[in-house]
Write a protein that holds these residues in place. Structure first.
Motif, PDB file in Angstrom:
ATOM      1  N   GLU A 144       0.831  -1.211   0.000  1.00 16.48           N
ATOM      2  CA  GLU A 144       0.000   0.000   0.000  1.00 16.48           C
ATOM      3  C   GLU A 144       0.864   1.259   0.000  1.00 16.48           C
ATOM      4  O   GLU A 144       0.571   2.238  -0.683  1.00 16.48           O
ATOM      5  CB  GLU A 144      -0.930   0.003   1.213  1.00 16.48           C
ATOM      6  CG  GLU A 144      -2.224  -0.744   0.960  1.00 16.48           C
ATOM      7  CD  GLU A 144      -3.170  -0.651   2.140  1.00 16.48           C
ATOM      8  OE1 GLU A 144      -3.269   0.429   2.747  1.00 16.48           O
ATOM      9  OE2 GLU A 144      -3.784  -1.687   2.452  1.00 16.48           O
ATOM     10  N   GLN A 145       1.929   1.196   0.805  1.00 18.28           N
ATOM     11  CA  GLN A 145       2.825   2.353   0.909  1.00 18.28           C
ATOM     12  C   GLN A 145       3.480   2.659  -0.446  1.00 18.28           C
ATOM     13  O   GLN A 145       3.577   3.813  -0.858  1.00 18.28           O
ATOM     14  CB  GLN A 145       3.903   2.022   1.953  1.00 18.28           C
ATOM     15  CG  GLN A 145       4.595   3.231   2.548  1.00 18.28           C
ATOM     16  CD  GLN A 145       5.642   2.808   3.567  1.00 18.28           C
ATOM     17  OE1 GLN A 145       5.711   1.654   3.982  1.00 18.28           O
ATOM     18  NE2 GLN A 145       6.486   3.748   3.961  1.00 18.28           N
ATOM     19  N   PHE A 146       3.896   1.590  -1.143  1.00 11.70           N
ATOM     20  CA  PHE A 146       4.488   1.729  -2.473  1.00 11.70           C
ATOM     21  C   PHE A 146       3.443   2.281  -3.445  1.00 11.70           C
ATOM     22  O   PHE A 146       3.696   3.239  -4.187  1.00 11.70           O
ATOM     23  CB  PHE A 146       4.989   0.346  -2.931  1.00 11.70           C
ATOM     24  CG  PHE A 146       5.389   0.253  -4.387  1.00 11.70           C
ATOM     25  CD1 PHE A 146       6.710   0.430  -4.781  1.00 11.70           C
ATOM     26  CD2 PHE A 146       4.438  -0.033  -5.375  1.00 11.70           C
ATOM     27  CE1 PHE A 146       7.078   0.316  -6.119  1.00 11.70           C
ATOM     28  CE2 PHE A 146       4.794  -0.130  -6.714  1.00 11.70           C
ATOM     29  CZ  PHE A 146       6.120   0.044  -7.083  1.00 11.70           C
ATOM     30  N   MET A 147       2.263   1.687  -3.427  1.00  9.70           N
ATOM     31  CA  MET A 147       1.218   2.100  -4.371  1.00  9.70           C
ATOM     32  C   MET A 147       0.771   3.543  -4.125  1.00  9.70           C
ATOM     33  O   MET A 147       0.311   4.220  -5.048  1.00  9.70           O
ATOM     34  CB  MET A 147       0.025   1.142  -4.305  1.00  9.70           C
ATOM     35  CG  MET A 147       0.283  -0.219  -4.943  1.00  9.70           C
ATOM     36  SD  MET A 147       0.921  -0.137  -6.641  1.00  9.70           S
ATOM     37  CE  MET A 147      -0.410   0.742  -7.469  1.00  9.70           C
ATOM     38  N   ASP A 148       0.919   3.998  -2.877  1.00 11.53           N
ATOM     39  CA  ASP A 148       0.546   5.377  -2.582  1.00 11.53           C
ATOM     40  C   ASP A 148       1.419   6.356  -3.372  1.00 11.53           C
ATOM     41  O   ASP A 148       0.958   7.401  -3.828  1.00 11.53           O
ATOM     42  CB  ASP A 148       0.671   5.625  -1.073  1.00 11.53           C
ATOM     43  CG  ASP A 148      -0.008   6.928  -0.668  1.00 11.53           C
ATOM     44  OD1 ASP A 148      -1.179   7.114  -1.075  1.00 11.53           O
ATOM     45  OD2 ASP A 148       0.634   7.754   0.002  1.00 11.53           O
TER      46      ASP A 148
END
Lengths: 427, 152
Positions: free
Chosen positions: B9-13
């Motif tokens: 999720e952090q990457f996709m953010d």
């Protein structure tokens, strides 16, 4: 899973599972894998791996050279493989015998096409004002050799282009292949779009204009019965590894009189009859084109790959792959976030289907599918001019072979839904 | 598998809501980087202040999620760094994604960009991840000469 399939219940049942996976050691060892990249290279059946080992264990010697029994056996094995390949592509003489001496072994299809571009440009004395005609669908291996030859000789490179329905029409064939054409070289089946080109019509037009016709069969020979007499072409190239043979064996078939007239490509050992300090006399075809030690074990194992396919029956292979292609196409079409790049009809795809997942780079798609053990190709597929022509930078490509089943395709679809969830939240 | 954690999720953010994807008005250095076979195209810009530190970094362009998220994380990390510090971080990042640098304490210097550690298991994606970092390194080595970088 399936919604409105055009396939009958019986057809769907026939592709539900694949008993043939048991013949492939890699697939047997990795039941978790959905291998959908056979257009890049096929998996090998145990029969091929056994044949390779059998060669080294029982007949290993340098073919053509030795005067002892082992070497003779290796030489015989290569001769039999040539005859087998000739029969496989229906390269028969008027008496119906296989044209085994018209089968030349190379390292791969690319090398065979380089051989042709070099030798044919000499044979037809290619020069300024002449034209070489290829299609924009070519794999780089059937594009760059001709680009190079045109640069060197001053000839023009002319491109056949598909219409919006991905079809190279008769009108386009007649418009582009004219009296200046000396060589026409086209792919039988596109490795990106999966469409089959009407190479018989292209060959006929080429001959009407006095040009030679080369067919790149890398994506057709493994999937459909290819009959060089019916195609009417002068040359056909393909690679063994895409039909289950080992890596490293390419095949060139050519009309015997043309092969005789062509100069050699690579020179050195075993391609000569006589050498003096100042010159050499070339061997007969096919040795004239086969300098250096051949991969005899690979050739022997390629022979075994053909035997394996013939045991299944090429018609059965074609029918199963046809059903799988239709199923793959229909399942992809059900996904609103996916655009098929190529014909929408599954029947028009020979094994390969390219697609795009809206807003997601194909490399990300392939990486996420990989984490679900689904293998597809992503990128430009060594066909950059085609992708540029179609307005894409890269695509995702799934390709099926007879050993796949509907379960592999369902796994792909599940993986694609996961891709979508990662990039766009839940659907 | 490791790949699962890459698309976190952090990457996709960083992909969906990049913080540094814009044109830098008063850039002192601009450099282009491309991955021709992937179609990744990046224009990286920085502004060095009077004391010789990177005051702001940003990028524009397009490419896969790995190349874009990497550029976003890098831009964040570089604020306040001297060119020498920035080059050292570029080396550290390259070591991480090619698998030669595994020291967790050292990798912590990369802050969020350490999320890309799993690229070391994905050799085909290394050039995606390193595009921004190589472009920055080339830019700083070229000292403002507006050339182009390719990772191929």
């Amino acid at each position: 899973m399936t919604m409105d399939s055009s396939l009958t219940q019986a057809q769907l049942a026939s592709i539900r599972a694949s008993a043939l996976k048991a013949d492939f050691p890699l697939l047997l060892a990795h039941p978790e894998l959905a291998f959908l990249d056979s257009a890049a290279t096929a998996q090998r059946p145990a029969a091929v791996l056994d044949a390779q080992r059998h060669f080294y264990e029982t007949m290993n010697a340098n073919p053509l050279r030795g005067l002892y029994k082992l070497s003779t056996e290796a030489t015989q094995a290569i001769a039999e493989a040539r005859a087998h390949i000739a029969r496989f592509i229906s390269a028969l003489d008027d008496a119906g015998n296989p044209q085994q001496d018209a089968i030349v072994f190379t390292r791969n299809a690319s090398e065979a096409l380089n051989l042709l571009s070099h030798t044919l440009s000499h044979l037809v004395e290619l020069g300024p004002g002449d034209e070489v005609v290829i299609s924009v669908m070519e794999h780089h291996s059937n594009l760059i050799p001709w680009q190079q030859v045109c640069t060197l000789t001053g000839a023009d490179l002319v491109y056949l282009r598909p219409n919006t329905d991905y079809c190279i029409t008769q009108e386009e064939i007649e418009r582009k292949i004219g009296p200046k054409a000396k060589i026409v070289s086209v792919t039988h089946v596109s490795n990106v779009l999966g469409v089959e080109n009407d190479v018989a019509a292209i060959a006929a037009r080429a001959h009407d204009m006095g040009a030679l016709c080369v067919v790149d069969g890398a994506q057709s020979v493994p999937h459909i019965h290819v009959d060089v007499r019916a195609l009417g072409c002068d040359f056909l190239v393909f690679s063994g590894h895409k039909l289950g043979g080992p890596l490293g064996i390419g095949v060139l078939w050519g009309k015997p009189d043309l092969l005789d007239a062509m100069p050699p490509f690579l020179t050195g050992g075993e391609m000569i009859d006589l050498v003096t300090e100042t010159g050499a006399v070339w061997s007969q075809v096919p040795q004239k084109f086969e300098a250096g030690t051949q991969d005899a074990a690979g050739i022997y194992a390629t022979d075994a790959a053909l035997t394996y396919i013939e045991r299944l029956g090429m018609q059965a292979v074609e029918e199963r792959e046809r059903l799988l292609s239709i199923y793959l196409c229909e399942r992809l079409r059900e996904q609103p976030q996916i655009a098929i790049i190529g014909p929408k009809e599954g029947e028009r795809h020979i094994s390969s289907i390219s697609f795009d997942v809206e807003g997601v780079h194909p490399h990300d798609v392939a990486s996420i599918l990989d984490m679900h053990d689904v293998c597809i190709r992503a990128g430009h597929h060594c066909a950059q001019p085609l992708l540029t022509y179609l307005g894409w930078h890269s695509t995702c490509r799934a390709s099926v072979a007879f050993y796949n089943d509907a379960g592999d395709i369902d796994r792909l679809i599940d993986g694609l839904n996961q891709v979508w969830r990662i990039f766009h939240g839940s659907r | 598998m490791e790949v699962a954690s890459l698309y976190s999720e952090q990457f996709m953010d960083h992909v969906a809501h990049p913080d540094y994807k814009y044109e830098l008005e008063d850039a002192t250095h601009v450099h282009d980087g491309v991955n021709p076979s992937c179609g990744d195209e990046l224009r990286l810009a920085i502004r060095l202040n009077d004391s010789g530190r990177i005051e702001e970094a940003s990028y524009t362009g397009h490419g896969c999620a790995v190349s874009m998220a990497s550029a976003d994380m890098m831009s964040d990390l570089m604020v306040g760094k001297t060119p020498q510090e920035a080059l050292a971080l570029c080396d550290l990042f390259k070591g991480m994604i090619t698998g030669s640098e595994k020291d967790e304490a050292r990798l912590a210097q990369l802050d969020e960009a350490a999320l890309l550690k799993d690229v070391s298991h994905m050799p085909a994606r290394v050039k995606c991840a390193e595009l921004a970092w190589r472009t920055l390194a080339e830019m700083l080595k070229d000292e403002g000469d507006s050339g182009a970088t390719t990772t191929e």
